[in-house]
Structures are given as C-alpha cells and as structure tokens.
Design an enzyme around this catalytic site. Structure first.
Site, PDB file in Angstrom:
ATOM      1  N   SER A   1      21.801  89.190  25.941  1.00  0.00           N
ATOM      2  CA  SER A   1      22.397  90.428  25.444  1.00  0.00           C
ATOM      3  C   SER A   1      23.878  90.224  25.166  1.00  0.00           C
ATOM      4  O   SER A   1      24.556  89.459  25.869  1.00  0.00           O
ATOM      5  CB  SER A   1      22.231  91.544  26.473  1.00  0.00           C
ATOM      6  OG  SER A   1      23.034  92.659  26.151  1.00  0.00           O
TER       7      SER A   1
ATOM      8  N   TYR B   1      22.007  96.193  33.740  1.00  0.00           N
ATOM      9  CA  TYR B   1      21.473  95.436  32.607  1.00  0.00           C
ATOM     10  C   TYR B   1      22.321  94.191  32.332  1.00  0.00           C
ATOM     11  O   TYR B   1      21.794  93.083  32.196  1.00  0.00           O
ATOM     12  CB  TYR B   1      21.438  96.341  31.374  1.00  0.00           C
ATOM     13  CG  TYR B   1      20.881  95.689  30.140  1.00  0.00           C
ATOM     14  CD1 TYR B   1      19.512  95.491  29.981  1.00  0.00           C
ATOM     15  CD2 TYR B   1      21.719  95.278  29.106  1.00  0.00           C
ATOM     16  CE1 TYR B   1      19.000  94.902  28.840  1.00  0.00           C
ATOM     17  CE2 TYR B   1      21.214  94.693  27.961  1.00  0.00           C
ATOM     18  CZ  TYR B   1      19.857  94.495  27.838  1.00  0.00           C
ATOM     19  OH  TYR B   1      19.351  93.894  26.701  1.00  0.00           O
TER      20      TYR B   1
END
Length: 246
Positions: free
Chosen positions: A141, A155
């Site tokens: 990410s 996350y």
C-alpha cells in the site's frame, strides 16, 4: 505465446478489483491462473471464464486468507490441478479504518491474520513447488511510505510488515533463483475505493498525477516482475502511486 507461456500463477483475492486485473494480465501474458476468493463466487467464476476466453486455464478456489489451513490448501490445490506453480501474487486484503481507540482486538488479529500471517503461510506453502525463476509478489500500500490523514494506522502497520518479509525472503530464496518483491499501489479505481467516491477529492489532493490508477496499471507492474523483465529484481518495494509519496 506470451512471456509467461507455460507458467502457472496463483493470485489471492483475485475475484475483483486489482486482483482480478492481475489475474487477467498474467493470463494475457500466457500463464494459467488460479485465484482465491472469500465470498464472491460468481465474480471469481466470471474471471475464470475471461481467463478461458484468453485460451488459458483458470481455477477459482474458495479460501479465507485468515485461515492457515485454507491458504495452504489453496496453494497445493493449484499445483495439483494446474501441474505446477511458478508465480504467487499475495493480493488478498482487508481495509480496517478507525482510530486506535475504536480498534478492537478482533480487528487487530483479523488484519494481521490476512496481511501478515496469511501472506507468510501462503509463501511458505508455495516455495516448495517453485524452482529457478519462481516469483513471489505481494501487494502492499502507498500508506507504507506516507500516511497523510488519520484512521489508517492499523492498515499501514500491517502492510509495512511486507517490506521486511520481502527483504528477508529475497536473501533466503535468492540462491534458488526465486525473486521476492512488493508492489505498493496508490489510490486505485475499484469498487472498494471508487474514483468518484466520498473520499476521492481528498485523495486526489495527495496524488501528483491528479488521478486514480486503473487496476490494469497496477497489474502491468506485477506482470513485469513476474516475467523475464523481473529476473534481476528482488528484495525491493515498487510504488505505483501516481506520486502519492513524492
């Protein structure tokens, strides 16, 4: 024939979004492709039909990446049904959102089970099937490099673990001719994060190119790493984020 002719790939979480785009790009490049899905069986089967239309073999496997037995079984099933395994793409993911006060132990455990333990165990199961030229590619990410707004700490932490795993495994597996890399997508136009969604205007403000990525643009980098062009690339993180982290 394509640069991946004769190869077999497994893409976790390949029923939609970036995962589906990766599965189809690998098939266009000549690979037979298995993909896992959690609940969207009809979507997974649609991707398999598209793979078949490209003249390649496709296989959909129901597997929860948070379940250790399921991920191991998915790898072994792929190698058995398709005859081998050359390319593993760890794409399955979840997106927990909220402050640390709002995050439960269950949120923490589930996120780490999918993004860290599941990836580790999938690779562990895949490596014995791989030989010279094997490829392991994980999807990280853009939040690994930059976290410009609140609510994504869990996350970001879970995806950051993939960097250390990638570098370590590059050393562990380099002598066997297996490369290991991680691709960090930025904001990508998918059902989970549409380019016209509620947060789109905010996200666009952080992107140097001023637009969301198309899933196919992430898939193109993955396919490059999986093919002949990726032979000498290992242990690295590649951002495909439109300048999000610039």
């Amino acid at each position: 024939m394509g640069p991946l002719a004769g190869k077999v790939a497994l893409v976790t979480g390949g029923s939609r979004g970036i995962g589906a785009a990766i599965a189809l790009h690998l098939a266009r490049d000549g690979a037979d492709v298995a993909l896992t899905y959690l609940r969207a069986e009809h979507r997974a089967e649609r991707v398999v039909r598209e793979i078949a239309a490209l003249g390649r073999r496709g296989l959909a496997i129901a597997a929860d990446s948070a379940d250790p037995e399921a991920v191991t079984s998915a790898v072994d099933h792929t190698a058995t049904k398709l005859g081998r395994l050359d390319i593993l793409v760890n794409n399955a993911g979840v997106f927990p959102y909220g402050s640390i006060e709002e995050t439960t132990v269950q949120d923490l455990d589930h996120t780490l089970a999918v993004h860290v333990r599941g990836v580790y165990l999938t690779i562990k199961a895949a490596v014995p099937h791989m030989g010279e030229g094997g490829r392991v590619i994980s999807i990280g990410s853009c939040f690994v490099e930059r976290v410009p707004y609140p609510g994504v700490s869990l996350y970001a932490m879970s995806k950051s673990a993939l960097g250390g795993l990638t570098r370590g495994l590059a050393r562990d597996l380099g002598g066997r001719g297996i490369t290991v890399n991680v691709v960090h997508p930025g904001s990508t136009d998918t059902e989970m994060n549409p380019a016209d969604g509620e947060t789109a205007e905010t996200e666009l403000g952080f992107i140097a190119l001023g637009r969301y990525a198309e899933p196919a643009e992430i898939a193109a980098t993955v396919s490059h790493l999986a093919g002949p062009g990726g032979r000498y690339i290992t242990g690295t993180s590649i951002s495909v984020d439109g300048g999000f982290a610039a």
